[in-house]
Design an enzyme around this catalytic site. Structure first.
Site, mmCIF file in Angstrom:
data_model
loop_
_atom_site.group_PDB
_atom_site.id
_atom_site.type_symbol
_atom_site.label_atom_id
_atom_site.label_comp_id
_atom_site.label_asym_id
_atom_site.label_seq_id
_atom_site.Cartn_x
_atom_site.Cartn_y
_atom_site.Cartn_z
ATOM 1 N N GLN A 1 0.803 -1.218 0.000
ATOM 2 C CA GLN A 1 0.000 0.000 0.000
ATOM 3 C C GLN A 1 0.839 1.272 0.000
ATOM 4 O OE1 GLN A 1 -3.158 -0.158 -0.497
ATOM 5 N NE2 GLN A 1 -3.495 -2.333 -0.101
ATOM 6 N N CYS B 1 -8.697 -9.243 4.424
ATOM 7 C CA CYS B 1 -7.570 -10.141 4.722
ATOM 8 C C CYS B 1 -6.844 -9.719 5.995
ATOM 9 C CB CYS B 1 -6.598 -10.209 3.541
ATOM 10 S SG CYS B 1 -7.317 -10.876 2.033
#
Length: 408
Positions: A201, A362
């Protein structure tokens, strides 16, 4: 940087969904692809398609040059010391598994410690669970503050002389918080531990300098940063790569083979057995060109400002609970509409043409820490605007009205 102009370069965004112009806010799962990346992949298949490293004919030479040129471009993008420190993988998950299966299982002994945070994606948790089970090592977790941040004093208190690996996400895919991985790496190295960074990210949104961070391994995926699916990168310090065994065996990763034994090529090629992801590397190189031209610092500022704007805007809606800090976050907001399942919220938003994510992302252990089973998540990228946030807010208000009987 003009998001509206940039949006014109993404063909998929020029469409209506359920009668509304598409607002794509699922970028933390996968970003969209600009025309330049799509064209680069098509051009490769139309003009240069051949296997790499093996042939001497013209197409094979061009394909090899494109593939290894992409490796050099990634090394520059990360400010790696050498392109030999760049391994192409299928994505962040594969990259982290290579470290856990190769370096960790060889280095760990019973009672050694692997240090993580409670916010880790399953890709940066399950490989370490399995490494611990295989070696007798134990997992330890750095405490997380109520707002989702990590304090360096808690990092220092968690590390011991038995700590061999510290593996931390650079940016949480749920909380949007940016972890101080440079400072954590310094503390890890004082204990003689190796520092692993999940950059899935962070690489799309900010300038990453692996030498400045002084991490030992850094993993990211192409598909979250305007590149194609199925391509990722594992950066590793060369001295560590040279000590690691490959985790896949077959063609192209070998130096010599006889009937009963074999030896391996040098890194990075020992980790790239078989036909590699050639078109993916070409597409990733084009994505890096695209992002570099815009400027990673510009993308970083835009991402942070948009996340703050969204956080403040959604905070104004009664019945919405937000997760993570307001300050120091990038690229996303995670929230719930009280007493309404996030899957139901996402379904209503989709009828308004607004695409968000819903689920545990997740990160099931983090969900339990937040005392929820799932959340909704809106994540932003360089082509998103404040108007997109307003569309999100308006759609969320409609969802609130639709489920009014549930939330009172």
């Amino acid at each position: 940087m003009n998001p509206l102009e940039l949006r014109k370069q993404f063909p998929v965004l020029d469409q209506q969904v359920n009668g509304h112009p598409l607002v794509y806010l699922d970028n933390a799962a996968s970003s969209q692809k600009p025309r330049s990346v799509i064209d680069a992949i098509v051009r490769y298949y139309e003009h240069d398609n051949a296997n790499v490293h093996r042939g001497v004919h013209t197409l094979a030479s061009r394909a090899t040059d494109a593939y290894e040129g992409a490796r050099a471009k990634v090394a520059k993008f990360l400010n790696a010391a050498s392109e030999r420190e760049i391994v192409f993988t299928r994505g962040t998950t594969t990259a982290l598994n290579i470290v856990a299966r190769s370096w960790a299982r060889a280095a760990l002994r019973e009672g050694d410690e692997i240090v993580l945070t409670p916010m880790e994606h399953h890709a940066n948790l399950i490989p370490w669970q399995q490494a611990a089970k295989a070696t007798g090592a134990v997992l330890r977790y750095i405490p997380m503050q109520p707002d989702g941040t990590i304090r360096l004093s808690d990092v220092e208190a968690t590390l011991t002389d038995r700590t061999k690996i510290v593996s931390v996400t650079h940016v949480s895919n749920v909380l949007g918080v940016v972890n101080p991985v440079k400072e954590i790496a310094a503390l890890a190295h004082k204990r003689g531990a190796v520092m692993v960074v999940d950059g899935a990210q962070s690489a799309p949104h900010m300038k990453v300098d692996v030498r400045d961070l002084d991490c030992d391994f850094y993993a990211f995926s192409g598909h979250k940063m305007c590149g194609p699916t199925g391509i990722g990168v594992l950066y590793g310090k060369r001295e560590l790569f040279e000590k690691m065994e490959p985790v896949e065996y077959g063609g192209e990763m070998i130096e010599h083979v006889d009937y009963y034994d074999a030896t391996w090529k040098e890194a990075p090629w020992r980790f790239e057995g078989g036909t590699p992801i050639i078109a993916g590397a070409v597409g990733l190189a084009a994505a890096i060109d695209f992002l570099t031209e815009i400027g990673m610092d510009n993308i970083d500022r835009h991402s942070e400002a948009l996340a703050r704007y969204a956080y403040d805007r959604l905070s104004e809606i009664e019945g919405v609970t937000l997760y993570g800090p307001r300050e120091g976050r990038v690229c996303l907001v995670t929230f719930n509409l009280n007493d309404v399942h996030p899957h139901d919220v996402a379904t209503v938003l989709d009828t308004e043409g607004v695409a968000i994510r819903a689920g545990h992302h997740c990160c099931q252990p983090l969900m339990r820490k937040l005392e929820v089973t799932a959340t909704a998540r809106a994540s932003f990228y360089l082509y998103n605007t404040e108007e997109d946030v307003e569309r999100l807010a308006a759609a969320l208000i409609k969802a609130k009205e639709f489920f009014g009987h549930a939330i009172g």
